[in-house]
Motif scaffolding. Sequence first.
Motif, short mmCIF file in Angstrom:
data_model
loop_
_atom_site.label_atom_id
_atom_site.label_comp_id
_atom_site.label_asym_id
_atom_site.label_seq_id
_atom_site.Cartn_x
_atom_site.Cartn_y
_atom_site.Cartn_z
N GLN A 142 -14.20 -19.43 11.93
CA GLN A 142 -13.83 -18.95 12.94
C GLN A 142 -13.52 -16.02 12.57
O GLN A 142 -13.30 -15.85 12.18
CB GLN A 142 -11.62 -18.37 12.49
CG GLN A 142 -11.12 -18.14 13.62
CD GLN A 142 -9.29 -17.52 13.66
OE1 GLN A 142 -8.69 -18.28 12.11
NE2 GLN A 142 -8.74 -17.64 14.61
N HIS A 200 -15.03 -20.55 17.04
CA HIS A 200 -15.42 -21.21 16.26
C HIS A 200 -16.28 -21.65 15.63
O HIS A 200 -17.22 -21.95 17.32
CB HIS A 200 -14.26 -22.15 16.16
CG HIS A 200 -13.46 -21.95 15.95
ND1 HIS A 200 -11.25 -22.34 16.18
CD2 HIS A 200 -12.37 -21.95 14.66
CE1 HIS A 200 -10.89 -22.51 15.65
NE2 HIS A 200 -11.06 -21.76 14.27
N ILE A 209 -11.10 -28.61 15.30
CA ILE A 209 -11.33 -27.76 13.93
C ILE A 209 -10.50 -29.21 12.47
O ILE A 209 -11.69 -28.38 12.23
CB ILE A 209 -10.42 -26.73 14.16
CG1 ILE A 209 -10.95 -25.72 14.84
CG2 ILE A 209 -10.72 -25.95 12.79
CD1 ILE A 209 -12.66 -25.65 15.00
#
Length: 196
Positions: free
Chosen positions: A110, A119, A183
């Motif tokens: 990040q 990201h 993620i």
Amino acid sequence: MRISCSPGFPGSMIGSIDLRPTEPNPTSQITAHVDPELIVIPYIIDPDFGLHFDTMKIMTGTYQEEFHESYDVEFTIDVDRKGYITQFEHTFTLERYLDLIRTQSYRVIQTNWRGQSFHVMTYSYMKEVINPNNVIFRCTNAEDVFVVAELIPFRAGGVVEQPNHRYLHFRALISARDDLYPIEYMCRPDFDLNLD
């Protein structure tokens, strides 16, 4: 994230990286070759990591517009109807694949870049990811997903055959689209090794 490796051409393996969620393969042979404790995709918070991208050239066209213009690829890289990458394939040696896993080079970072939170998913050794000679392609004109790539002259058997014909080596994906590249999926190690 599923990162597969299976026999390809003599002396090399074919790998693919699925950037959209897929079900894990329960028959992977990876734990026979890599210590299970090393099989992770680390999540790192580094607000300054994006500064590395400021040293790289941003290409004029999108990833698809530059195809056959500034680069070529070994295999087709799949994109969705809007132009976002869903999967890419490449060749490499088995030793590189295993070492990338052992060294936890596949990472999710990040960071901040261009005044925005992103990201970064890395697919190479860090020195290859942050190489200032890399180039950056935007996936679409929305400029919310980018590809970091190294453009390398075409080689056959280690010898440069076509110095002006550049092949794209995918080094990282920079994404502000957690809806497209979740993620939780990106951090889930699914190293699908098949040597049969």
